[in-house]
Structure formats: C-alpha cells, structure tokens
Design a protein around this motif. Sequence first.
Motif, PDB file in Angstrom:
ATOM      1  N   ALA A 166      52.196  11.058  48.457  1.00 60.15           N
ATOM      2  CA  ALA A 166      51.644  10.367  49.628  1.00 60.15           C
ATOM      3  C   ALA A 166      51.145   8.980  49.241  1.00 60.15           C
ATOM      4  O   ALA A 166      51.401   7.997  49.938  1.00 60.15           O
ATOM      5  CB  ALA A 166      50.521  11.192  50.248  1.00 60.15           C
ATOM      6  N   ALA A 167      50.441   8.879  48.122  1.00 62.09           N
ATOM      7  CA  ALA A 167      49.901   7.588  47.675  1.00 62.09           C
ATOM      8  C   ALA A 167      51.019   6.585  47.419  1.00 62.09           C
ATOM      9  O   ALA A 167      50.858   5.389  47.689  1.00 62.09           O
ATOM     10  CB  ALA A 167      49.060   7.781  46.415  1.00 62.09           C
ATOM     11  N   ALA A 168      52.160   7.049  46.929  1.00 63.96           N
ATOM     12  CA  ALA A 168      53.290   6.163  46.635  1.00 63.96           C
ATOM     13  C   ALA A 168      53.861   5.527  47.898  1.00 63.96           C
ATOM     14  O   ALA A 168      54.579   4.531  47.816  1.00 63.96           O
ATOM     15  CB  ALA A 168      54.377   6.932  45.895  1.00 63.96           C
ATOM     16  N   GLY A 169      53.539   6.067  49.056  1.00 58.84           N
ATOM     17  CA  GLY A 169      54.034   5.502  50.306  1.00 58.84           C
ATOM     18  C   GLY A 169      53.345   4.223  50.728  1.00 58.84           C
ATOM     19  O   GLY A 169      53.776   3.567  51.674  1.00 58.84           O
ATOM     20  N   LEU A 170      52.281   3.825  50.043  1.00 59.46           N
ATOM     21  CA  LEU A 170      51.522   2.642  50.451  1.00 59.46           C
ATOM     22  C   LEU A 170      52.364   1.378  50.460  1.00 59.46           C
ATOM     23  O   LEU A 170      52.398   0.665  51.463  1.00 59.46           O
ATOM     24  CB  LEU A 170      50.302   2.441  49.552  1.00 59.46           C
ATOM     25  N   HIS A 171      53.045   1.072  49.382  1.00 57.95           N
ATOM     26  CA  HIS A 171      53.743  -0.215  49.284  1.00 57.95           C
ATOM     27  C   HIS A 171      54.863  -0.380  50.308  1.00 57.95           C
ATOM     28  O   HIS A 171      54.954  -1.446  50.931  1.00 57.95           O
ATOM     29  CB  HIS A 171      54.207  -0.474  47.852  1.00 57.95           C
ATOM     30  N   PRO A 172      55.703   0.619  50.548  1.00 57.08           N
ATOM     31  CA  PRO A 172      56.712   0.446  51.597  1.00 57.08           C
ATOM     32  C   PRO A 172      56.086   0.215  52.978  1.00 57.08           C
ATOM     33  O   PRO A 172      56.587  -0.588  53.763  1.00 57.08           O
ATOM     34  CB  PRO A 172      57.500   1.760  51.574  1.00 57.08           C
ATOM     35  N   VAL A 173      54.987   0.893  53.253  1.00 60.98           N
ATOM     36  CA  VAL A 173      54.334   0.733  54.555  1.00 60.98           C
ATOM     37  C   VAL A 173      53.719  -0.657  54.674  1.00 60.98           C
ATOM     38  O   VAL A 173      53.829  -1.313  55.710  1.00 60.98           O
ATOM     39  CB  VAL A 173      53.275   1.835  54.777  1.00 60.98           C
ATOM     40  N   LEU A 174      53.084  -1.134  53.614  1.00 63.36           N
ATOM     41  CA  LEU A 174      52.508  -2.489  53.655  1.00 63.36           C
ATOM     42  C   LEU A 174      53.593  -3.527  53.878  1.00 63.36           C
ATOM     43  O   LEU A 174      53.355  -4.536  54.546  1.00 63.36           O
ATOM     44  CB  LEU A 174      51.733  -2.789  52.376  1.00 63.36           C
ATOM     45  N   GLY A 175      54.778  -3.290  53.360  1.00 64.40           N
ATOM     46  CA  GLY A 175      55.895  -4.210  53.578  1.00 64.40           C
ATOM     47  C   GLY A 175      56.287  -4.309  55.041  1.00 64.40           C
ATOM     48  O   GLY A 175      56.816  -5.329  55.479  1.00 64.40           O
ATOM     49  N   GLN A 176      56.026  -3.268  55.810  1.00 62.36           N
ATOM     50  CA  GLN A 176      56.338  -3.276  57.238  1.00 62.36           C
ATOM     51  C   GLN A 176      55.174  -3.775  58.079  1.00 62.36           C
ATOM     52  O   GLN A 176      55.369  -4.247  59.191  1.00 62.36           O
ATOM     53  CB  GLN A 176      56.711  -1.871  57.700  1.00 62.36           C
ATOM     54  N   LEU A 177      53.954  -3.684  57.556  1.00 59.75           N
ATOM     55  CA  LEU A 177      52.771  -4.042  58.338  1.00 59.75           C
ATOM     56  C   LEU A 177      52.708  -5.540  58.635  1.00 59.75           C
ATOM     57  O   LEU A 177      52.384  -5.935  59.747  1.00 59.75           O
ATOM     58  CB  LEU A 177      51.501  -3.588  57.618  1.00 59.75           C
ATOM     59  N   GLY A 178      53.033  -6.380  57.660  1.00 58.84           N
ATOM     60  CA  GLY A 178      52.964  -7.829  57.878  1.00 58.84           C
ATOM     61  C   GLY A 178      53.854  -8.292  59.008  1.00 58.84           C
ATOM     62  O   GLY A 178      53.383  -8.927  59.964  1.00 58.84           O
ATOM     63  N   PRO A 179      55.160  -7.991  58.972  1.00 62.31           N
ATOM     64  CA  PRO A 179      56.025  -8.401  60.079  1.00 62.31           C
ATOM     65  C   PRO A 179      55.607  -7.801  61.420  1.00 62.31           C
ATOM     66  O   PRO A 179      55.733  -8.438  62.456  1.00 62.31           O
ATOM     67  CB  PRO A 179      57.411  -7.891  59.657  1.00 62.31           C
ATOM     68  N   LEU A 180      55.083  -6.579  61.394  1.00 68.46           N
ATOM     69  CA  LEU A 180      54.613  -5.956  62.624  1.00 68.46           C
ATOM     70  C   LEU A 180      53.433  -6.725  63.198  1.00 68.46           C
ATOM     71  O   LEU A 180      53.358  -6.964  64.395  1.00 68.46           O
ATOM     72  CB  LEU A 180      54.224  -4.500  62.373  1.00 68.46           C
ATOM     73  N   ALA A 181      52.515  -7.154  62.345  1.00 68.79           N
ATOM     74  CA  ALA A 181      51.360  -7.926  62.804  1.00 68.79           C
ATOM     75  C   ALA A 181      51.814  -9.220  63.465  1.00 68.79           C
ATOM     76  O   ALA A 181      51.307  -9.618  64.504  1.00 68.79           O
ATOM     77  CB  ALA A 181      50.424  -8.237  61.628  1.00 68.79           C
ATOM     78  N   VAL A 182      52.801  -9.861  62.886  1.00 73.84           N
ATOM     79  CA  VAL A 182      53.309 -11.103  63.457  1.00 73.84           C
ATOM     80  C   VAL A 182      54.022 -10.826  64.771  1.00 73.84           C
ATOM     81  O   VAL A 182      53.920 -11.592  65.719  1.00 73.84           O
ATOM     82  CB  VAL A 182      54.247 -11.813  62.454  1.00 73.84           C
ATOM     83  N   ALA A 183      54.716  -9.700  64.861  1.00 76.19           N
ATOM     84  CA  ALA A 183      55.486  -9.383  66.060  1.00 76.19           C
ATOM     85  C   ALA A 183      54.616  -9.033  67.247  1.00 76.19           C
ATOM     86  O   ALA A 183      54.977  -9.313  68.387  1.00 76.19           O
ATOM     87  CB  ALA A 183      56.440  -8.228  65.770  1.00 76.19           C
ATOM     88  N   VAL A 184      53.447  -8.426  67.026  1.00 71.70           N
ATOM     89  CA  VAL A 184      52.652  -7.965  68.164  1.00 71.70           C
ATOM     90  C   VAL A 184      51.466  -8.861  68.487  1.00 71.70           C
ATOM     91  O   VAL A 184      50.943  -8.804  69.585  1.00 71.70           O
ATOM     92  CB  VAL A 184      52.131  -6.522  67.972  1.00 71.70           C
TER      93      VAL A 184
END
Length: 192
Positions: A153-171
């Motif tokens: 579960a902890a290893a999932g952090l980096h892939p999710v953070l990679g999606q969070l930035g573009p999502l923040a810009v999109a919304v």
Amino acid sequence: MPDFAARCVGVLEAHRSAGLVVCEREEIDAEGRTLDGPPFFYDQSCLVPSESQLPVLMMTGMGVPCQVMFRRSVFAASGGFSERFSHAFDWHSNFRCVLHADLVYLRERLAKYRVFPGNSTAAMTRNLGMSMEHYLLLLDLRDLAVAHGHPRAAAGLHPVLGQLGPLAVAVGGDGEHRRRRGALDRRGRDGV
C-alpha cells in the motif's frame, strides 16, 4: 434509505473479518432529483481482504459517510475520526479502519448523497484546497501503511502523487490553465 442499516448490520454479522461495509449511493440535486452518479466501484458485491483494499484506498477514496457502516470495535481501534482533515476525513477514516479489518463492498444503492454547487467540497475544489488536503492525506496514508506493515500500500504513494498534480491543475482555478494546457498538448502533437 430504509434498508441501509439492516442490510449493513446483516453483512457485518455474516462476515466477522469485516470491519466496515461500503455500499453504493444515489446522487441527488438540491431539489431531490436523481443525478447521473458515479459508476459502481466494483463489478459485484464482495469481501475484500485488508491487504488487497489498502492499495486501492491509496489511489482513491471510497464511500462518503452516508455509504459506510463501521463495526464499533474496528472504528475504536482505528482511533475514530481524525480532525486533521476537514474534507477527506472519511477517506482517512476508511483507510485506518481497513488497516484493522477487511472491507465488504455492496453493489447496491442504499444511500442518497446530495450534490450542489454551493457545498463546501465544491468550494474546496475550486480553490485548490482539496488538492492540498489530498496531498497531505496521501503522505499520512503512506506513513500509516508503513507503520502497520503494509509496504504494498505504501508503495502506491508515488504513482498517485504523479496523478495529483495534473488533476489539481485540471480542476482548480478559472479555466485559463486548461486552455493553456490544451495549447501545449496540441503543440506537442504537432511537433511545434
């Protein structure tokens, strides 16, 4: 909805390893009209072992409060609701409960959730506050996963953070960034 409590209690009694039940919801507008809600989370009702559900909860929240019933002992073991997060407290709580028990997903719409433009979640999304809270939440979820011995579960952090930035810009913002991003994307495809 009338069947929510009876259905969830029955599921918790039938599945002793489960610490929470998450059902689907019907979304309604301010006047009570049914909206096109989110798609079903899983393709069938199921008992999901903690170790399998935690990586999913690193990627996305699952179940607003009206969709979730906790087993009292699991909720207490998890520490209850945290005041650290004003909007993602439910995601945080669900994750912490799944650290201690399995999750049952019911592919049944047993709850109603009112959606309207003036609610606090919509306001947080417009001003990027939600993205900042999600960033802090994800860091905390990773730390919890590590502390409880869940490296997958902890290893999932980096892939999710990679999606969070573009999502923040999109919304967030006024839409200008979306127009600029569209121009950048077109320019990149055209080789300019």
